[in-house]
Design a protein around this motif. Structure first.
Motif, PDB file in Angstrom:
ATOM      1  N   TYR A  38     -17.148  18.402   6.815  1.00 32.91           N
ATOM      2  CA  TYR A  38     -16.055  17.735   7.517  1.00 32.91           C
ATOM      3  C   TYR A  38     -14.919  17.439   6.538  1.00 32.91           C
ATOM      4  CZ  TYR A  38     -18.077  13.255   5.853  1.00 32.91           C
ATOM      5  OH  TYR A  38     -18.575  12.226   5.097  1.00 32.91           O
ATOM      6  N   LEU A  39     -13.736  17.331   7.091  1.00 28.47           N
ATOM      7  CA  LEU A  39     -12.536  17.045   6.308  1.00 28.47           C
ATOM      8  C   LEU A  39     -11.711  16.021   7.058  1.00 28.47           C
ATOM      9  CD1 LEU A  39     -10.679  17.849   3.857  1.00 28.47           C
ATOM     10  CD2 LEU A  39      -9.635  19.522   5.396  1.00 28.47           C
ATOM     11  N   TYR A  40     -11.217  15.010   6.345  1.00 32.87           N
ATOM     12  CA  TYR A  40     -10.342  14.063   7.024  1.00 32.87           C
ATOM     13  C   TYR A  40      -9.167  13.660   6.150  1.00 32.87           C
ATOM     14  CZ  TYR A  40     -12.656   9.883   4.789  1.00 32.87           C
ATOM     15  OH  TYR A  40     -13.134   8.924   3.934  1.00 32.87           O
ATOM     16  N   TRP A  41      -8.143  13.159   6.837  1.00 29.90           N
ATOM     17  CA  TRP A  41      -6.918  12.666   6.212  1.00 29.90           C
ATOM     18  C   TRP A  41      -6.488  11.408   6.953  1.00 29.90           C
ATOM     19  CZ3 TRP A  41      -3.650  14.961   2.373  1.00 29.90           C
ATOM     20  CH2 TRP A  41      -2.448  14.299   2.176  1.00 29.90           C
ATOM     21  N   GLY A  42      -6.017  10.396   6.206  1.00 30.29           N
ATOM     22  CA  GLY A  42      -5.525   9.198   6.858  1.00 30.29           C
ATOM     23  C   GLY A  42      -4.771   8.316   5.892  1.00 30.29           C
ATOM     24  N   TYR A  43      -4.536   7.064   6.303  1.00 31.26           N
ATOM     25  CA  TYR A  43      -3.702   6.150   5.537  1.00 31.26           C
ATOM     26  C   TYR A  43      -4.393   4.808   5.355  1.00 31.26           C
ATOM     27  CZ  TYR A  43      -0.264   9.739   6.323  1.00 31.26           C
ATOM     28  OH  TYR A  43       0.384  10.939   6.346  1.00 31.26           O
ATOM     29  N   ASN A  44      -4.006   4.087   4.292  1.00 29.75           N
ATOM     30  CA  ASN A  44      -4.725   2.861   3.944  1.00 29.75           C
ATOM     31  C   ASN A  44      -3.796   1.701   3.628  1.00 29.75           C
ATOM     32  OD1 ASN A  44      -4.261   2.539   0.871  1.00 29.75           O
ATOM     33  ND2 ASN A  44      -4.999   4.639   0.974  1.00 29.75           N
ATOM     34  N   ARG A  45      -4.389   0.495   3.666  1.00 31.11           N
ATOM     35  CA  ARG A  45      -3.802  -0.727   3.125  1.00 31.11           C
ATOM     36  C   ARG A  45      -4.824  -1.328   2.177  1.00 31.11           C
ATOM     37  NH1 ARG A  45       0.359  -3.594   5.334  1.00 31.11           N
ATOM     38  NH2 ARG A  45       0.270  -4.513   3.229  1.00 31.11           N
ATOM     39  N   SER A  46      -4.357  -2.016   1.133  1.00 29.85           N
ATOM     40  CA  SER A  46      -5.286  -2.568   0.151  1.00 29.85           C
ATOM     41  C   SER A  46      -4.788  -3.918  -0.340  1.00 29.85           C
ATOM     42  CB  SER A  46      -5.456  -1.604  -1.026  1.00 29.85           C
ATOM     43  OG  SER A  46      -4.209  -1.286  -1.615  1.00 29.85           O
ATOM     44  N   ASP A  71      -0.130  -4.088  -2.671  1.00 29.35           N
ATOM     45  CA  ASP A  71       0.063  -2.666  -2.387  1.00 29.35           C
ATOM     46  C   ASP A  71       1.505  -2.453  -1.930  1.00 29.35           C
ATOM     47  OD1 ASP A  71       0.020  -3.737   0.174  1.00 29.35           O
ATOM     48  OD2 ASP A  71      -1.360  -2.240   0.982  1.00 29.35           O
ATOM     49  N   ASN A  72       1.845  -1.221  -1.598  1.00 30.73           N
ATOM     50  CA  ASN A  72       3.234  -0.908  -1.235  1.00 30.73           C
ATOM     51  C   ASN A  72       3.246   0.187  -0.174  1.00 30.73           C
ATOM     52  OD1 ASN A  72       6.060  -0.955  -1.364  1.00 30.73           O
ATOM     53  ND2 ASN A  72       6.106   0.697  -2.886  1.00 30.73           N
ATOM     54  N   MET A 112      -3.921   4.794  -3.645  1.00 27.76           N
ATOM     55  CA  MET A 112      -3.478   3.420  -3.430  1.00 27.76           C
ATOM     56  C   MET A 112      -2.290   3.113  -4.339  1.00 27.76           C
ATOM     57  SD  MET A 112      -7.195   1.508  -3.013  1.00 27.76           S
ATOM     58  CE  MET A 112      -7.866   2.127  -4.551  1.00 27.76           C
ATOM     59  N   LYS A 113      -1.677   1.978  -4.093  1.00 21.93           N
ATOM     60  CA  LYS A 113      -0.535   1.569  -4.909  1.00 21.93           C
ATOM     61  C   LYS A 113      -0.737   0.122  -5.346  1.00 21.93           C
ATOM     62  CE  LYS A 113       2.592   4.826  -2.679  1.00 21.93           C
ATOM     63  NZ  LYS A 113       3.953   5.101  -2.168  1.00 21.93           N
ATOM     64  N   TYR A 114      -0.357  -0.136  -6.615  1.00 26.58           N
ATOM     65  CA  TYR A 114      -0.594  -1.443  -7.221  1.00 26.58           C
ATOM     66  C   TYR A 114       0.693  -1.892  -7.896  1.00 26.58           C
ATOM     67  CZ  TYR A 114      -2.840  -4.934 -10.291  1.00 26.58           C
ATOM     68  OH  TYR A 114      -3.195  -6.091 -10.949  1.00 26.58           O
ATOM     69  N   LEU A 115       1.332  -2.953  -7.373  1.00 26.91           N
ATOM     70  CA  LEU A 115       2.606  -3.431  -7.896  1.00 26.91           C
ATOM     71  C   LEU A 115       2.515  -4.914  -8.248  1.00 26.91           C
ATOM     72  CD1 LEU A 115       3.363  -0.943  -5.931  1.00 26.91           C
ATOM     73  CD2 LEU A 115       5.655  -1.910  -5.957  1.00 26.91           C
ATOM     74  N   ASP A 158       2.415   5.553  -7.879  1.00 23.41           N
ATOM     75  CA  ASP A 158       2.443   6.968  -7.502  1.00 23.41           C
ATOM     76  C   ASP A 158       1.130   7.700  -7.817  1.00 23.41           C
ATOM     77  OD1 ASP A 158       3.969   9.060  -6.292  1.00 23.41           O
ATOM     78  OD2 ASP A 158       4.172   9.996  -8.254  1.00 23.41           O
ATOM     79  N   GLY A 159       0.034   7.110  -8.053  1.00 27.31           N
ATOM     80  CA  GLY A 159      -0.222   5.738  -7.760  1.00 27.31           C
ATOM     81  C   GLY A 159      -1.475   5.343  -8.516  1.00 27.31           C
ATOM     82  N   LEU A 160      -2.242   4.458  -7.898  1.00 31.43           N
ATOM     83  CA  LEU A 160      -3.572   4.092  -8.356  1.00 31.43           C
ATOM     84  C   LEU A 160      -4.533   5.023  -7.612  1.00 31.43           C
ATOM     85  CD1 LEU A 160      -5.211   1.964 -10.023  1.00 31.43           C
ATOM     86  CD2 LEU A 160      -5.423   0.695  -7.876  1.00 31.43           C
TER      87      LEU A 160
END
Length: 282
Positions: A38-46, A71-72, A112-115, A158-160
């Motif tokens: 299986y293969l998946y793609w999606g988006y996250n918040r952290s 996050d950003n 992920m992104k860490y600011l 760009d990112g973690l």
């Protein structure tokens, strides 16, 4: 290069949804999952715990204690649908293989992104030689100070990138309709992997961007819930909780003496869309 690779993966995944023979929707579920992909793609918040960020370089060696960061996410826009900009938001991509029924090994990464937050009060400990920074100078012994984006900023936007191997166990919760055309499944997974950092660092009048390094490792757990349609297409939501140890994040592209180290915990949620290829019948 990175964008072209994942654009190809995106086309491969969702192109597959358009080329399915409609007869496959009605196939009998009397088949083994072993050997399926299986293969998946999606988006996250952290979200991240407070941490102590140790920074070292020419003329400075100090720690910002109890630092906070966020996050950003990309603002909700067509960027989430535009193939050319698909890797800009915080995303997840993963390829899984069922090595036996209900057990899968997966490989992929969480972008992920860490600011560093601004302004914030932090505890400063260490030494900054005179003339290095217009904001801080001298020796600090756990002194409370306030950060200033114009003089000190740290991020991995760009990112973690948490590139991890995951062992996942699936549990069937509910099957509906003829040939079980709709299923609800739960996931329990554990993962470990490396962290690929694209670091932005502003200090001492120098702002360097996208300094790349394999900076450390992560350990994490990933429970999830999968809604599966017609034995192929699925929508899945995951929750992640883990620990990251940034052993050595390079901060300047041409200066190996400038680096940082850090430990922190994180939690994340993501929503992904995927497709499963099944080949074996019992």
């Amino acid at each position: 290069m990175k964008q072209s690779i994942f654009t190809s993966l995106f086309i491969f995944l969702f192109g597959g949804l358009l080329t399915i023979d409609s007869s496959s929707f009605a196939q009998d579920l009397n088949q083994s999952e072993k050997g399926a992909f299986y293969l998946y793609w999606g988006y996250n918040r952290s979200a991240y715990t407070q941490s102590d960020l140790h920074l070292k370089g020419r003329g400075y060696d100090f720690t910002m204690k109890n630092m906070t960061a966020s996050d950003n996410p990309e603002k909700l826009s067509m960027s989430y649908l535009n193939i050319e900009k698909i890797t800009i938001p915080q995303f997840n991509v993963r390829l899984g293989y069922f090595f036996k029924d209900k057990w899968a090994l997966t490989l992929g990464y969480d972008h992920m992104k860490y600011l560093m937050d601004h302004p914030q009060e932090i505890t400063l400990d260490g030494e900054i030689q005179p003339g290095v920074s217009d904001l801080w100078s001298g020796t600090y012994d756990n002194q409370l100070v306030t950060s200033d984006y114009e003089h000190i900023h740290y991020e991995n936007s760009d990112g973690l990138n948490y590139i991890r191997v995951e062992l996942a166990r699936y549990f069937d919760l509910l099957s509906v309709g003829q040939n079980n055309w709709f299923r609800v499944r739960a996931q329990a997974a554990a993962a470990t992997g490396i962290i690929l950092s694209y670091n932005d660092f502003n200090f001492g009048g120098q702002f360097d961007r996208k300094t790349i390094s394999v900076s450390g490792y992560g350990l994490s757990l990933h429970p999830g819930l999968r809604l599966e349609f017609f034995n192929h297409i699925f929508l899945q939501t995951n929750f992640s909780a883990g620990f990251m140890h940034q052993i050595k994040v390079m901060n300047r592209p041409n200066d190996k003496s400038a680096y940082s180290e850090q430990r922190f915990g994180y939690i994340a949620s993501d929503l992904v869309l995927g497709y499963t290829w099944r080949f074996n019948r019992k």
